[in-house]
Structure formats: structure tokens, C-alpha cells
Design an enzyme around this catalytic site. Structure first.
Site, PDB file in Angstrom:
ATOM      1  CB  CYS A   6      11.699   5.926  17.850  1.00  0.00           C
ATOM      2  SG  CYS A   6      12.499   7.189  16.887  1.00  0.00           S
ATOM      3  CE  LYS A  16       4.904   4.390  15.651  1.00  0.00           C
ATOM      4  NZ  LYS A  16       4.388   3.303  16.478  1.00  0.00           N
ATOM      5  CG  ASP A  27      -3.794  -2.545  19.917  1.00  0.00           C
ATOM      6  OD1 ASP A  27      -3.703  -1.299  19.986  1.00  0.00           O
ATOM      7  OD2 ASP A  27      -3.627  -3.294  20.877  1.00  0.00           O
ATOM      8  CG  ASP A  76       1.024  -0.879  -5.458  1.00  0.00           C
ATOM      9  OD1 ASP A  76       2.045  -1.319  -5.982  1.00  0.00           O
ATOM     10  OD2 ASP A  76      -0.131  -1.255  -5.750  1.00  0.00           O
ATOM     11  CG  ASP A 124      -2.318  -3.989  -7.269  1.00  0.00           C
ATOM     12  OD1 ASP A 124      -1.923  -4.182  -8.438  1.00  0.00           O
ATOM     13  OD2 ASP A 124      -1.593  -3.542  -6.366  1.00  0.00           O
ATOM     14  CG  ASP A 129      -2.420  -2.764 -11.483  1.00  0.00           C
ATOM     15  OD1 ASP A 129      -2.004  -3.946 -11.481  1.00  0.00           O
ATOM     16  OD2 ASP A 129      -2.247  -1.979 -10.543  1.00  0.00           O
TER      17      ASP A 129
END
Ligand code: FAD
Length: 756
Positions: free
Chosen positions: A420, A423, A453, A470, A493, A631
Site C-alpha cells: 500500500c 500510505k 484528483d 524539496d 527556490d 538559494d
């Protein structure tokens, strides 16, 4: 029950310790020596450095430094495997078992232990009460002490100082303060510079001590020229006067309050059984008389079997039984009674490395008593300062109390699979997003309400879409702080490219645990992140969470930029000046933190920098015509510079002495501490033209230290560099000019290190 040793033990229940007082320090020691598998322990303390009261008079007198008299809770927790949360508890809800905090929202507990000390009682004093300087909380008192010292030293003004309360704390504080101030003033001091007053509501000072102790101090105070006002119950303060109940007045400039202890109101308000003053009533097991899952110790506890004085000695003595009974209650074993001693030894400091011993009828005095006290106090402090390596238990055993309600989770431990994707149940994320949703402003909430979705984003005409991601493993245990750091890091960023951040998706891995703990961790992380996202106008439009051995968090951030504002990493010209907005050193600091070798105050400063928004920097750099920007993150300063210089093969003179460094970074680097990315980053050293010379500089290794949320680094034309830097420094105090692009005839990017 023994879980399969191949699978990590999930967090099944949570013990919350509120306040890093003297008793709870020993709970931390106990947990370090013998961790409880399946238990997550959290310490919530309003400060990182907790003061040890026994050494406070010596600190005031100037015999000890701040570090000698304070315990670093952040470091102690890292060592003990306890989550440290710097915050104040402001409320308690016992039916839902939730603590209300000032910044972290509600925190759930299965068991709670309270050790929050007390403050001097000021309830009966009216008038200008803002002039009162309570001796507790200690941190605030110490700030006031600095102010009083500046007043005496810098302005050279005479001082009339009064202390209200003639118990041990009042007498010790007054004598220590007098010693310090007179020493500071030194040779220039004269008899008229100072006046000291001790206000005593009763007819005798030190009422809980024997007559010989009292007599000694009366004579000593008189010799020191301190005026003792017996039967002077202070009822009001006027502009300079202290007023007694019968109308006497004494003029003083500063008033310190050391009266009998008063509790914080929230335990009583929550319905815990409290005594007539509001202290939590506990039984012989240090367990709340009304709520068996709650324990209390130290000043905040009212020990019902035999009332004890509010003294550090009891708080210390209660530490071990508290730790033992917390362990027993979690294991479902019978508790052990604590017996408070009837007589106890007090060692009272007289200012000048001289002390008095008092126990029942016993009395002794002298410099040897001070040395004895000094020895005991230093020994106590060493327990929490010299932290040994602790072996981890091999085969975890789950305590009974942790299993209740978690049977299914534990049964399925060996069945965790990647099928799974590990999750986390959709309900957890949904619930957290819904709770965040309620706290958001209309525009952002609208975005989340349209969740589907996939997120749908309209790119406004004429704008380019910027996207970045990140993700990193937690460098701090506090999920809220981690959320703030991760959000700022991710936004970096977009800002570095001159963009305006728009929306974000979260990617989180949560340590295995029951749903309630998972949801709480996720909520704190996302709330922390939202505190920065909201400021940046960013909507959190969704995310994905999974379970893993370690806490990790990242964000994918979207932003918009108009083509003419787009800033790239390259584009600098010879003559352009290199500016940095923030100091570096986060990699080495958090590597040190993992080994409990970094000081809490260093980490605090690092976190302050890591959560400082880049928004202003981006605007200022744009205004001053920055030619290239990035950065500073995982590749370290040199790696990122190489990325910038390489596309156009530019050369740079980098002034190593001007590079801003976080406090503690040099110390840890010199101790040989390195982040795990360091070896890979240090391969960039080949770009340095004078490597042998550069290598000798103390900060050299920090050029390769990987950064998290390490600020922006940009090139600006020389003509605007100074103005740009000045503006940056208004928001980023450590911003610095660190280098310049130079003309060379080499065909490759090169860096010459200067600044020796
Ligand atoms: C000048 C002075 C000298 C003293 N000398 C002695 C002595 O020599 N011997 C002796 O026995 N006693 C002494 N005392 C008394 C002693 O200070 C107290 O009895 C002792 O500190 C109580 O310890 P504690 O563990 O209950 O709490 P504390 O040591 O006060 O610790 C409480 C902790 O809880 C934290 N905290 C408080 N509220 C919250 C909140 N809402 N949320 C989160 N965290 C919170 C605080 O930041 C602090 O870290 C002295 C007191 C003073 C003022």
C-alpha cells in the site's frame, strides 16, 4: 509482549512532560538510560535553558557563568530521545486529554507530568505593580538584572534597591546582588551610591530556619548596611515609594519580589484538584488526587501526605520517584510512595563565597560551607551536562499500558508491507487538511475546497510557471518547527528565481504510530508550514503522507514569474559583487545535534535563520538589479557557487573571512563534526585555485557544509552593491558582501579564496 525486532516499534502512546523543572530533569535521565519502547515522550518547556536555583545566588553574585548555572533542555532531550517543544502550556482539557499551547495548538497526552515551578505571589500588592521584578521566572529576572546593572554602571546613577520577602530566596538574592553591584562599581563606589532594603511581612526573617541561622543573618545584614523592615507588609507601590499596610513609606528605585510562591492558574481552571492557593494536590505517588493519569512535582505540586516547603531540594528529591512512578503507571504496575523528608539541609549563600548550613537545629557557617555547596551544586549539574553515550536495548518489550487500545496495530506490526506504499490512511490527511482549512483565509480556503484528483492551477497570461520540490529527513524533532523550516526551504527556490509563490503540495513521512499520534504530528507540521505559507500568500492544495522509520517532510511549490523578472543562477559579469543574506552552518550544527553535542542556543539561532522569510531579500535583490541568484542548500556554499559560475566559466574572489557563520558552526567543525553530505560536497574543492592556503582557514570546511534554508546568494552590479547590502541588513542582520567576479583568462570556472 515482544514485537518482531526487524520492525520498528510504532509510537503507541504519548507521555507529555510540561516544564523542564528540577524533577523532570531526572525523568529525562531515566528515559535516556532505559527507553520505553512504543512510548513517545514530549517535553514542552517555555525556555531552552532552564536555571538551577541552587546556583542562582552564585550566578547573581558573579561567581558562575550563565552556562554553568543552566541546563540545556534541547540537548538533554536530543540525548534522551525525547521530542523537545519550546512553547508555553496555557490550558488543559482533561476529558479529551489535550494541552493548549501558545503556538503549537493542542497537544494530546495519554499521561501527563507537570513540573512548572511557581512565581512569587503578588496578589495583595496594588498600584504600580509593573515596577515589580519577580525573581521567577528566572530568565525574565536575569534580563531585569542586566538592566539594573546597566543603570548602575553606564548611567552611574545611585540606586535604592528593595527586596520584598525575607525568606531564603529574598536574603540570598539581596546579598548576592549587593555583592555584584558594589564589585562592578569597584573603586569608584562610595557609601552614598547604594541603599538596600529588605521588606518582611512577618516579625522575623527566615521563618523556616533555626534561631542561630536567623541571628547570624540579622547581624550579617546589619553589617552589610542593609535595612531590614520587619512587620512591613507591602500593599502598594507608588511612583518611588513602597507602602506598608499601616501606611509607612520607603523610597526605592527598583523592587524585587521574592514573596511566597503562587501557582499558574491553568491546572486549577482545568478542574484538577488543587489546594486553597491553587497548587495541584498530589498523593504519595506524586499523582494528581483527582486525575490518575496526571502527575505533578516540584513547586507546582501540593504533596497531601505531608505538606512540603516550596524549595528546590524537594523538587530534586521528587525527580526519581516521579520517573519511577511514570514508568510504573505506563507498565500498569503498582506505584511506589515517595516519603518527603522532615528535615532538609539548606545551604544559604551570603554573596561573598561564604555560606550558612541550616538543618533542623544545625547551624554552620564559613567559606568551607560555600565550597561544600559549590561541590554539591556542580555535581548535580554535571549529571545533565556531561552526557555519556547510551547503549540502545536490543529486544524491545512493550509495556502493558501501551498496548491498551493499540492491540490491532501491534498485532499487525509484522504485516506492514510496501503493497500500500505504507500510505497513511486518507482520513488522517483529510482530517488535518480540513482543520487547516478552517484556519485559512477565504482565497486560500477556496483553493483547497476545489481539491480534486489533481490540483488545477490557472497560469495568468504573460507569466511563467515555476515548480520546485524539496524533501528532507527531520533535523528537529518538533514537527511544528520542522514544518516552518521545510516550508521556508521550499519557498527559497521560487524566490531565488524572482518568482511569486502560489501554491504547495506536501510530501510527508510519519514515524509509525497510532492514528491519533500520526494526525497530531501531521497537523503540527502543516500548521508550522502554513505560518510561513500564509505570509507568502501560498495555498496548501494537497499532499501525500506515508509511514516510515523517520519523520521527513518536503513541499512541491508552484510560483509565477514574468519573463523580465526571471532570475537565473548564471548571468553575472566581471565586477559584480557577491552578497549572502544569511549565515551558514546548519549542516554541522544539526549533525552535532544528533550526537547531542550542539548547544541549544546555537540551534535556536539556526532555527531563527532557517525560518526567516526570503520574501524581502528577493524584492531587494530585484530592485538593485541582481544579475544571478540562488538559494543556498544541500550542495553547500561552494557547490552552489560552482553551479553559478560554471555556465559562463566565470572566476570569483571569495573573501572567506567575510562569510557569515552561525554561532557554534566553527566550534563543531573544529571538533571534526561533519554532515553526511559533506564528503560529496567537498569534491567541489577542485575549483579553488589556492587550495593549500585556503585549507588553513578555520572556516574552510564550512564551505562544503550542506545547508537547509540557508538564505539567498546573489550577484549585483558593483554600483548598487552597497545600497543593496544596507537594505538587506535591515531584514537580515548577518547579510554580507563576500566576493567579487574577476576577469581571468582561464577557460574554466575558478575560485580564489581571500581574506586571511
Ligand atoms: C533566588 C532563589 C534561590 C533559591 N535557592 C534555593 C536553594 O538554595 N535551595 C532550594 O531548595 N530552593 C531554592 N529556591 C527555591 C527553588 O527555586 C524552587 O523551589 C525550585 O526552582 C522549584 O523547582 P521546580 O522544579 O518546581 O520548577 P522550576 O525550577 O521553576 O522549573 C520550572 C520549569 O517549567 C517551565 N515552565 C513554567 N511554566 C511553564 C509553562 N506554562 N509551559 C511550559 N513550561 C513552563 C519553566 O521555564 C522552567 O524551566 C530558590 C529560589 C530562588 C528564587
Amino acid at each position: 509482549m515482544h514485537p518482531d525486532s526487524h520492525h520498528p516499534v510504532p509510537d503507541l502512546k504519548q507521555l507529555v512532560l510540561v516544564g523542564g523543572g528540577h524533577s523532570q530533569l531526572q525523568v529525562l535521565m531515566s528515559l535516556a538510560m532505559q527507553p520505553i519502547p512504543g512510548l513517545r515522550t514530549v517535553l514542552i518547556s517555555k525556555d531552552t535553558m532552564t536555571g538551577y536555583s541552587g546556583m542562582l545566588p552564585g550566578y547573581i553574585a558573579g561567581h558562575y557563568t550563565f552556562d554553568q548555572t543552566h541546563i540545556d533542555l534541547r540537548r538533554l532531550c536530543a540525548w534522551a530521545g525525547v521530542v523537545f517543544i519550546e512553547d508555553s502550556v496555557v490550558g488543559l482539557e482533561t476529558t479529551t486529554r489535550k494541552l493548549a499551547t501558545a503556538r503549537h495548538g493542542d497537544i494530546h497526552y495519554d499521561w501527563l507530568s507537570i513540573n512548572i515551578g511557581s512565581t512569587p505571589n503578588r496578589r495583595h500588592i496594588t498600584g504600580q505593580t509593573d515596577r515589580l521584578i519577580p525573581v521567577k521566572p528566572i530568565d525574565q529576572f536575569l534580563q531585569q538584572l542586566d538592566r539594573i546593572e546597566r543603570r548602575v554602571m553606564d548611567a552611574g546613577q545611585p540606586l535604592r534597591l528593595g527586596v520584598i520577602g525575607a525568606g531564603a530566596a529574598g536574603v540570598e538574592v539581596l546579598l548576592s546582588l549587593k555583592y555584584r553591584l558594589e564589585r562592578q562599581r569597584g573603586a569608584t563606589s562610595s557609601a552614598s551610591d547604594f541603599e538596600f532594603h529588605l521588606f518582611n511581612a512577618a516579625d522575623s526573617i527566615l521563618p523556616t530556619h533555626n534561631s542561630r541561622v536567623r541571628r547570624f543573618f540579622l547581624e550579617h545584614l546589619s553589617r552589610e548596611g542593609i535595612v531590614v523592615h520587619d512587620n512591613f507588609e507591602v500593599v502598594a507601590l507608588e511612583s518611588v515609594d513602597v507602602l506598608s499596610r499601616i501606611g509607612e513609606r520607603v523610597a526605592v528605585d527598583e523592587v524585587i519580589l521574592t514573596t511566597s510562591a503562587a501557582p499558574q492558574p491553568w491546572p486549577g481552571r482545568a478542574g484538577l484538584q488543587v489546594d486553597e492557593r491553587g497548587f495541584i494536590e498530589v498523593n504519595a505517588f506524586l499523582q494528581s488526587c483527582s486525575h490518575p493519569e496526571i502527575f505533578a512535582a516540584g513547586d507546582i505540586a501540593a504533596f497531601t501526605p505531608s505538606p512540603t516547603e516550596k524549595a528546590g531540594v524537594f523538587a530534586v528529591r521528587q525527580g526519581r520517584p516521579l520517573a519511577e512512578n511514570l514508568r510504573r503507571t505506563i507498565a500498569g504496575r503498582p506505584l511506589k510512595p515517595y516519603r518527603a523528608q522532615k528535615k532538609w539541609l539548606a545551604l544559604l549563600a551570603c554573596g561573598d563565597r561564604y555560606a550558612v548550613a541550616s538543618r533542623g537545629h544545625f547551624f554552620a557557617r564559613g567559606r568551607w560551607v560555600w565550597r561544600w555547596k559549590d561541590h554539591i551544586d556542580r555535581k548535580f549539574m554535571r549529571m545533565f551536562q556531561d552526557l555519556p553515550d547510551m547503549p540502545q536495548p536490543e529486544r524491545p518489550h512493550l509495556a502493558e499500558g501501551l498496548l491498551a487500545g493499540n492491540e490491532k496495530l501491534v498485532r499487525n506490526l509484522g504485516m506492514r508491507c510496501a503493497g500500500c506504499g505504507a500510505k497513511v490512511g486518507g482520513d488522517v490527511l483529510q482530517g488535518v487538511l480540513d482543520s487547516l482549512h478552517q484556519g485559512l483565509n477565504g482565497a486560500v480556503a477556496g483553493e483547497i475546497a476545489r481539491r480534486d484528483d489533481a490540483a488545477v492551477i490557472d497560469v495568468p497570461p504573460g507569466r511563467l510557471l515555476l515548480q520546485s520540490i524539496d524533501y528532507f529527513t527531520a533535523l528537529v524533532d518538533d514537527p511544528w518547527e520542522l514544518g516552518r523550516i521545510a516550508a521556508n526551504h521550499a519557498l527559497g527556490d521560487i524566490y531565488a528565481m524572482g518568482g511569486q509563490p502560489h501554491s504547495a503540495l506536501a510530501l510527508a513521512s510519519l514515524p509509525y504510530g497510532n492514528e491519533q499520534l500520526l494526525a497530531e504530528t501531521l497537523r503540527m507540521m502543516l500548521e508550522g508550514a502554513m505560518s510561513l505559507f500564509s505570509d507568502a500568500g501560498v495555498a496548501l492544495i494537497g499532499g501525500h503522507t506515508s509511514e516510515a522509520a523517520e519523520l521527513s517532510l518536503g513541499f512541491s511549490v508552484n510560483g509565477f514569474v514574468t519573463p523580465e523578472k526571471l532570475l537565473r543562477k548564471s548571468g553575472m559579469q566581471p565586477g559584480d559583487v557577491l552578497l549572502m543574506t544569511q549565515p551558514i552552518g546548519t549542516g554541522v550544527l544539526f549533525a552535532g545535534h544528533q550526537q547531542a553535542r550542539a548547544q541549544g542556543v546555537w540551534l535556536e539561532q539556526a532555527i531563527t535563520n532557517m525560518t526567516r522569510s526570503y520574501r524581502h531579500a528577493a524584492e531587494i535583490l530585484q530592485t538593485h538589479g541582481a544579475t544571478a541568484c540562488t538559494d543556498v542548500t544541500g550542495f553547500g556554499l561552494l557547490g552552489h557557487l560552482l553551479e553559478m559560475l560554471r555556465p559562463s566559466n566565470q572566476s570569483l574572489c571569495l573573501d572567506i573571512a567575510a562569510i557569515p557563520l552561525l554561532p557554534g558552526a566553527l566550534t563543531l567543525s573544529a571538533e571534526g563534526i561533519r554532515s553526511s553530505l559533506f564528503p560529496a560536497n567537498s569534491k567541489a574543492r577542485h575549483v579553488i585555485t589556492n587550495l593549500e592556503q585556503a585549507h588553513r582557514h578555520a572556516a574552510f570546511e564550512l564551505l562544503f557544509d550542506p545547508q537547509t534554508a540557508g538564505g539567498l546568494m546573489a550577484f549585483v552590479p558593483a554600483a548598487s552593491a552597497e545600497a543593496c547590502l544596507q537594505q538587506l541588513q535591515q531584514y537580515y542582520p548577518d547579510a554580507a558582501r563576500v566576493g567579487e567576479v574577476v576577469e581571468t583568462d582561464t577557460a574554466e570556472a575558478a575560485i580564489e579564496i581571500t581574506g586571511y
